[in-house]
Design an enzyme around this catalytic site. Structure first.
Site, PDB file in Angstrom:
ATOM      1  N   TYR A  61       0.869  -1.185   0.000  1.00 52.93           N
ATOM      2  CA  TYR A  61       0.000   0.000   0.000  1.00 52.93           C
ATOM      3  C   TYR A  61       0.900   1.227   0.000  1.00 52.93           C
ATOM      4  O   TYR A  61       1.884   1.280   0.731  1.00 52.93           O
ATOM      5  CB  TYR A  61      -0.884   0.001   1.254  1.00 52.93           C
ATOM      6  CG  TYR A  61      -1.760   1.231   1.383  1.00 52.93           C
ATOM      7  CD1 TYR A  61      -2.809   1.457   0.506  1.00 52.93           C
ATOM      8  CD2 TYR A  61      -1.534   2.173   2.396  1.00 52.93           C
ATOM      9  CE1 TYR A  61      -3.616   2.585   0.619  1.00 52.93           C
ATOM     10  CE2 TYR A  61      -2.338   3.300   2.523  1.00 52.93           C
ATOM     11  CZ  TYR A  61      -3.379   3.502   1.630  1.00 52.93           C
ATOM     12  OH  TYR A  61      -4.169   4.613   1.748  1.00 52.93           O
TER      13      TYR A  61
ATOM     14  N   ASP B  84       9.314   2.636  -0.525  1.00 50.64           N
ATOM     15  CA  ASP B  84       8.335   3.304   0.322  1.00 50.64           C
ATOM     16  C   ASP B  84       8.588   2.812   1.744  1.00 50.64           C
ATOM     17  O   ASP B  84       8.161   1.719   2.130  1.00 50.64           O
ATOM     18  CB  ASP B  84       6.920   2.972  -0.152  1.00 50.64           C
ATOM     19  CG  ASP B  84       5.866   3.632   0.717  1.00 50.64           C
ATOM     20  OD1 ASP B  84       6.245   4.293   1.709  1.00 50.64           O
ATOM     21  OD2 ASP B  84       4.674   3.481   0.407  1.00 50.64           O
TER      22      ASP B  84
ATOM     23  N   LYS C 294       4.891   8.296   8.973  1.00 56.05           N
ATOM     24  CA  LYS C 294       4.499   7.586  10.188  1.00 56.05           C
ATOM     25  C   LYS C 294       5.440   7.786  11.377  1.00 56.05           C
ATOM     26  O   LYS C 294       5.424   8.819  12.008  1.00 56.05           O
ATOM     27  CB  LYS C 294       4.302   6.100   9.872  1.00 56.05           C
ATOM     28  CG  LYS C 294       3.097   5.867   8.927  1.00 56.05           C
ATOM     29  CD  LYS C 294       2.585   4.467   9.004  1.00 56.05           C
ATOM     30  CE  LYS C 294       1.596   4.135   7.897  1.00 56.05           C
ATOM     31  NZ  LYS C 294       0.215   4.246   8.234  1.00 56.05           N
TER      32      LYS C 294
HETATM   33  C1  PLP Z   1       3.847   1.904   3.217  1.00 51.75           C
HETATM   34  C2  PLP Z   1       2.880   3.047   3.201  1.00 51.75           C
HETATM   35  N1  PLP Z   1       3.041   4.026   2.323  1.00 51.75           N
HETATM   36  C3  PLP Z   1       2.224   5.098   2.276  1.00 51.75           C
HETATM   37  C4  PLP Z   1       1.157   5.192   3.133  1.00 51.75           C
HETATM   38  C5  PLP Z   1       0.250   6.372   3.068  1.00 51.75           C
HETATM   39  O1  PLP Z   1       0.513   7.178   4.170  1.00 51.75           O
HETATM   40  P1  PLP Z   1      -0.574   8.215   4.720  1.00 51.75           P
HETATM   41  O2  PLP Z   1      -1.691   7.408   5.301  1.00 51.75           O
HETATM   42  O3  PLP Z   1       0.188   9.010   5.744  1.00 51.75           O
HETATM   43  O4  PLP Z   1      -1.015   9.027   3.563  1.00 51.75           O
HETATM   44  C6  PLP Z   1       0.945   4.185   4.071  1.00 51.75           C
HETATM   45  C7  PLP Z   1      -0.171   4.261   5.008  1.00 51.75           C
HETATM   46  O5  PLP Z   1      -0.541   3.333   5.685  1.00 51.75           O
HETATM   47  C8  PLP Z   1       1.813   3.068   4.101  1.00 51.75           C
HETATM   48  O6  PLP Z   1       1.635   2.066   4.953  1.00 51.75           O
END
Ligand code: PLP
Length: 437
Positions: A142, A239, A267
């Site tokens: 994700y 990511d 996060k």
């Molecule tokens: C690996 C990863 N990338 C991007 C995101 C998106 O982050 P945000 O919810 O702060 O937009 C998340 C959210 O859970 C994530 O787990």
């Protein structure tokens, strides 16, 4: 059975003014709780029930809820600064320096406010730099809510192998620019590149797909991606919105020794305060139009806000100085070992997975190499187990394939209480007792 009556009343109030009563779809779970306090490792609901929290807001809570040294630094920053919308603050400079110091791929950094913004900008930059439009992502990963990536996370079996958007209203013209491959399958990636020769701008992945729990990369997979990307002039984007800071100050890239072209962070970076980052090679980052010669639009009213920067600096300093990773990795190991012992004692088919501070129990035999393997997970048992744990004062998000997080505020005693509750719940759910055995 704990009393949840006040939570229920408040939740029904919420439903009158907020669609479904929650502000993120995955927050709608059963039982629907309303929380009034979060301190250390404990969250408290509106009926004064305490829970040991492993949900950790999906990962940001790395030091503990309302961690005083971080809150204090935020309060201090607020005494002197708020968003100015012009120029730069010393906080932004210091934070960018710290990230460049720790994260191997970071030569320059830009700040934004969420992981989704960071991955959006990373992909836009990759498209601008390469002049190509397609990207490769992996089933089970994700990367946020925008159309290029909001697809194929926890897909129904019949959706595997096709584009499975998370949302109605996504632009088909954008969706079809994304190619979805299986994690840990280099051959499939190579095939996708051959079939779309000269069209792929980026490969984006969670180096450990934590959005389906914890599927570890096979030895050679991340190095292989690095090599394939390099050979085909494709940008490799890690990511690290979950893995960054939680697994290491330098992200998982520091542990695995594979350096991507671009990295997204978020996060745990600021222990719950909103800030995210995109970093990478200078020659790439200078294409953003924050640089006078740049031509890739980058903007945001709250980017680099003093609150987020102060929180991130305080969090990083705690990680540098307090032995946080030693503590959470030790407790993670203790939890995983304890859960394995329980599954063995109760003879439950289970695979205890995790890395560092992350743990979860899949109710299936291994091996687990990609999302497809997880279709064998006993989803009903997984969700019921976590729902029952809530009755024992242990909060793990009661949704399928969700991971758990240990923070610096968790103690050995929290882990032991959790293991005891896990054993009781699993004994009941498995319909057997080991008493006297
Ligand atoms: C690996 C990863 N990338 C991007 C995101 C998106 O982050 P945000 O919810 O702060 O937009 C998340 C959210 O859970 C994530 O787990």
């Amino acid at each position: 059975m704990p009393d949840h009556s006040r939570s229920r009343r408040l939740y029904s109030d919420a439903c009158e003014v907020i669609p479904g009563g929650v502000n993120t779809s995955l927050r709608r779970v059963s039982p629907q709780l309303v929380f009034t306090r979060a301190q250390g490792a404990i969250i408290t609901d509106a009926d004064s029930n305490d829970y040991i929290d492993y949900h950790a807001a999906f990962g940001p809570i790395l030091l503990g809820h309302s961690y005083e040294p971080v809150n204090r630094r935020v309060a201090e920053a607020m005494q002197t600064l708020d968003p100015l919308g012009v120029g730069t603050t010393e906080l932004e400079i210091r934070l960018a320096r710290k990230i460049c110091q720790h994260v191997p791929s970071a030569e320059e950094v830009l700040f934004c406010n969420s992981g989704s913004e960071a991955t959006y900008q990373a992909i836009r930059l990759a498209r601008a730099v390469t002049g190509r439009m397609k990207i490769i992502k992996f089933q089970g990963c994700y990367h946020g809510w925008h159309d290029s990536v909001a697809m194929n996370v926890i897909s129904a079996p019949e959706k595997l192998g096709q584009i499975d958007p998370l949302s109605k209203g996504s632009l088909p013209e954008v969706l079809c620019q994304t190619i979805v491959c299986s994690f840990n399958d280099l051959e499939e990636v190579e095939r996708a590149i051959t079939e779309n020769r000269g069209e792929i701008a980026a490969i984006i992945l969670e180096p450990i797909p934590h959005n389906i729990g914890c599927v570890l990369p096979k030895p050679g997979f991340l190095d292989g991606l690095r090599e394939i990307a390099h050979l085909n002039s494709i940008l490799l984007i890690f990511d690290e919105v979950i893995t960054g800071f939680r697994h290491n100050l330098g992200g998982y890239q520091k542990i695995c020794g594979v350096t991507p072209d671009l990295t997204t962070l978020g996060k745990a970076m600021a222990n719950g305060f909103p800030i995210a980052a995109l970093c990478g090679k200078r020659e790439l980052m200078d294409r953003f139009n924050t640089h006078p010669k740049g031509d890739v639009f980058f903007a945001g009213t709250f980017n680099g806000s003093p609150i987020g920067c102060a929180a991130a600096l305080a969090t990083i300093e705690a990680l540098e100085n307090l032995g946080v990773h030693e503590h959470i990795f030790r407790l993670g190991e203790k939890m995983r070992q304890g859960l394995k012992d329980i599954a063995n004692r109760l003879k439950i088919p289970a695979t205890v997975a995790g890395f560092g501070s992350i743990f979860l129990t899949y109710f299936m035999e291994g091996p687990i190499r990609s999302y497809r393997d997880l279709l064998r997970n006993d989803q009903e048992l997984f969700v019921n187990y976590r729902r029952k744990l809530i009755e024992h004062g242990i909060f793990q998000l009661p949704l399928n394939l969700k991971r758990n997080h240990i923070s610096f505020s968790h103690t050995d005693e929290h882990i032991e209480r959790t293991l005891q509750a896990s054993e009781e719940v699993l004994e009941t759910l498995a319909g057997r007792s080991t008493v006297g055995a």
